[in-house]
Motif scaffolding. Structure first.
Motif, short mmCIF file in Angstrom:
data_model
loop_
_atom_site.label_atom_id
_atom_site.label_comp_id
_atom_site.label_asym_id
_atom_site.label_seq_id
_atom_site.Cartn_x
_atom_site.Cartn_y
_atom_site.Cartn_z
N PHE A 8 0.76 -1.19 -0.04
CA PHE A 8 0.00 -0.16 0.16
C PHE A 8 0.89 1.32 0.16
CE2 PHE A 8 -2.11 3.43 2.19
CZ PHE A 8 -3.24 3.59 1.49
N LEU A 9 1.87 1.23 1.03
CA LEU A 9 2.69 2.54 0.78
C LEU A 9 3.39 2.82 -0.45
CD1 LEU A 9 4.10 2.03 4.84
CD2 LEU A 9 2.46 3.65 3.88
N SER A 10 3.92 1.51 -0.72
CA SER A 10 4.65 1.65 -2.39
C SER A 10 3.61 2.42 -3.21
CB SER A 10 4.94 0.18 -2.73
OG SER A 10 5.66 0.32 -4.14
N PHE A 11 2.32 2.12 -3.28
CA PHE A 11 1.43 2.59 -4.19
C PHE A 11 1.29 4.21 -3.85
CE2 PHE A 11 -2.64 4.19 -5.25
CZ PHE A 11 -3.08 3.48 -6.58
N ALA A 12 1.35 4.42 -2.68
CA ALA A 12 0.99 6.03 -2.25
C ALA A 12 2.38 6.81 -2.59
CB ALA A 12 0.66 5.81 -0.76
N ARG A 13 3.46 6.23 -2.45
CA ARG A 13 4.60 6.98 -2.43
C ARG A 13 5.13 7.12 -3.89
NH1 ARG A 13 7.11 4.01 2.75
NH2 ARG A 13 6.45 5.16 4.17
N ARG A 14 4.47 6.20 -4.95
CA ARG A 14 4.99 6.12 -6.27
C ARG A 14 4.88 7.36 -6.88
NH1 ARG A 14 2.94 0.98 -9.05
NH2 ARG A 14 1.26 1.76 -7.91
N ARG A 15 3.86 8.25 -6.68
CA ARG A 15 3.56 9.50 -7.20
C ARG A 15 4.36 10.61 -6.65
NH1 ARG A 15 -1.11 11.98 -7.30
NH2 ARG A 15 -0.66 12.81 -9.45
N ALA A 16 4.54 10.33 -5.30
CA ALA A 16 5.08 11.53 -4.58
C ALA A 16 6.65 11.48 -4.80
CB ALA A 16 4.87 11.39 -3.06
N ALA A 17 7.21 10.33 -5.23
CA ALA A 17 8.62 10.37 -5.70
C ALA A 17 9.20 11.18 -6.35
CB ALA A 17 9.14 8.73 -5.82
#
Length: 532
Positions: free
Chosen positions: A523-532
């Protein structure tokens, strides 16, 4: 809008404002402004926004004749009741009668009022219908001569709005049918029974009306399908039997035997809408629908940092006990003043509390989320520096519902450009039987969600169930990731997930397409993908 409709809307507006605790002067001022808007546009933006601020169940309680705003407020504040089901339970167990200035007379008024609402017929929300039909099913199952009773119709298909309540009752054979009909007529609470060939309609003192199809063990499978499926599903099934030369006059003890005889895979009840499910069953392409056991995370819940009643530690304990591996706390953002939105300075305190809970919650994780308001210009509440402190962000609209389709679409698309945006919350703003969806081009929104890796919520609040299941299927076809969000304000809201799961399943969703099925790292990987 004619004068009578305007007057009715203004009266309702006043009631909701008073329920919220507004003073008489404020109520009159809002009514005055709303009158002009109603006469000009036929809608009240004030009322639409108020519906975001008052629990929908309280508005339902206002429909009970003789109850009134003051008593509804007292019930809510004293007993924390927010639904007709909760009100009915309090009337039965004595809590209602124990309130000051209530007593047995008011309790009887409440009971009669709820019965009157049911007797009036008309559509009802799924969770109300499910409670009603399950109570009847349990009672009938205990009768002598009843071998089995099952829920059918739109409730079994998990439709969001229910018209009629349907059961299938199995008896030993034709000789036992007359005796069973007599017992049904004498069953507890039944005030009227009407019969037709192979079925009866029961009317209860509570106001509930139920259609009961009577069948035998050798015909149960076919009759349960007929009583469950939409007219289109059943007609297509019958047509296939005719085209393939299969007689439906034989023995079908269960549903699988019917579909098997027609060379079809068994079709889950939620899909029986006549929307291509039989073609998929024939071709072996039915989805493996997402199930409760697939869900690893609990999303969209409010704590006592905004308008919830539950602490962070209580949410963690309740979600862990319910079998989840993680929970995403999402209090309202600062612009949601009506719901005690999380002030910027309180974010630090909340996150410190979450860290403290996580330190002692071995094998379980609390995530730092927020339900940030999408403001009128499409920006997200707080701004980038504060949003970056959260693990994920649900962006939702809670105001300015009267924008044109072009304006609302632009507003949401602009918000989706924010790299912190993880999930689009209750995407159409509808409140079932209370407020229509706002105007928005969802094809554009869903296409952008798929392209940008933003999840779209299936909001599981039984008053919302937003995204609509038909649009869930459209989102699935476009490759959008969906999340099931409880929108819970107390631990009682854990039960919302089951209702939302029904909508996800009606939309043909499989586990891989649902964000909550991922472990916490996924879940965190999904959430952080765009913020990276």
């Amino acid at each position: 809008m004619d004068k009578q409709a305007v007057r009715h809307t203004l009266d309702h507006l006043a009631a909701v404002l008073t329920l919220k605790g507004e003073q008489a002067r404020r109520v009159r001022a809002v009514q005055h402004a709303a009158r002009r808007e109603l006469l000009t546009t036929g809608r009240s933006s004030a009322l639409e926004e108020l519906r975001e601020q008052v629990p929908p169940g309280l508005v339902e309680m206002l429909r009970i004749p003789g109850l009134g705003v003051a008593k509804v407020r007292q019930i809510h504040e004293s007993l924390a009741i927010e639904s007709l089901a909760g009100l009915e339970a309090a009337a039965a167990d004595g809590r209602l009668a124990a309130l000051p200035r209530f007593g047995t007379k008011t309790v009887e008024t409440v009971r009669r009022g709820i019965a009157a609402l049911r007797q009036a017929g008309g559509p009802r929300l799924f969770h109300h219908a499910q409670d009603e039909i399950e109570a009847v099913r349990s009672a009938l199952a205990a009768l002598e001569g009843v071998l089995r009773v099952e829920i059918a119709g739109a409730v079994r298909r998990r439709s969001e709005i229910i018209g009629s309540l349907d059961l299938v009752a199995v008896h030993a054979g034709d000789a036992a049918r007359e005796a069973l009909v007599r017992r049904l007529g004498r069953a507890s609470g039944v005030t009227e029974i009407a019969g037709r060939e192979g079925a009866v309609t029961l009317r209860f003192a509570s106001g509930t009306v139920v259609d009961v199809l009577l069948t035998t063990p050798d015909r149960f499978g076919l009759d349960w399908i007929r009583a469950t499926g939409s007219a289109a599903h059943v007609a297509t099934l019958v047509a296939r039997a005719r085209e393939t030369g299969v007689s439906l006059d034989g023995t079908f003890g269960d549903e699988a035997s019917v579909y098997r005889a027609l060379r079809l895979a068994w079709v889950p009840p939620e899909l029986r809408e006549g929307n291509g499910e039989l073609e998929a069953a024939a071709g072996g392409t039915l989805p493996r629908l997402v199930a409760q056991g697939d869900l690893r995370g609990f999303l969209h819940c409010h704590s006592n940092y905004s308008d919830g009643t539950v602490t962070i530690a209580e949410w963690a304990a309740a979600c862990r006990a319910a079998g989840y591996e993680w929970v995403g706390i999402t209090d309202h953002s600062k612009s949601a003043a009506y719901s005690g939105g999380l002030a910027t300075e309180d974010v630090t305190h909340q996150h410190a509390e979450i860290d403290e809970v996580n330190d002692g919650a071995h094998g379980f994780r609390v995530l730092k989320g927020v339900e940030a308001d999408i403001l009128a210009d499409g920006t997200l509440d707080y701004g980038a520096a504060v949003l970056a402190r959260f693990d994920f962000v649900i962006g939702s609209i809670h105001s300015r519902f009267g924008m044109s389709e072009a304006e609302m679409t632009r507003r949401v698309l602009t918000a989706m450009d924010d790299p912190h945006f993880t999930i689009l919350g209750h995407p159409t703003g509808r409140l079932l039987l209370q407020r229509e969806p706002y105007a928005i081009d969802l094809d554009q929104v869903l296409a952008k969600a798929a392209a940008r890796g933003i999840a779209v919520e299936v909001n599981a609040d039984p008053h919302r169930l937003d995204l609509d299941w038909r649009l869930v299927r459209r989102a699935r076809e476009l490759g959008v990731t969906l999340s099931i969000g409880a929108d819970a304000h107390s631990t009682a809201g854990l039960s919302n997930v089951a209702v939302g799961l029904g909508i996800a399943r009606k939309g043909w969703l499989e586990a891989a397409q649902v964000l909550n099925t991922r472990d916490v790292d996924g879940f965190l990987s999904f959430a952080r993908r765009r913020a990276a």
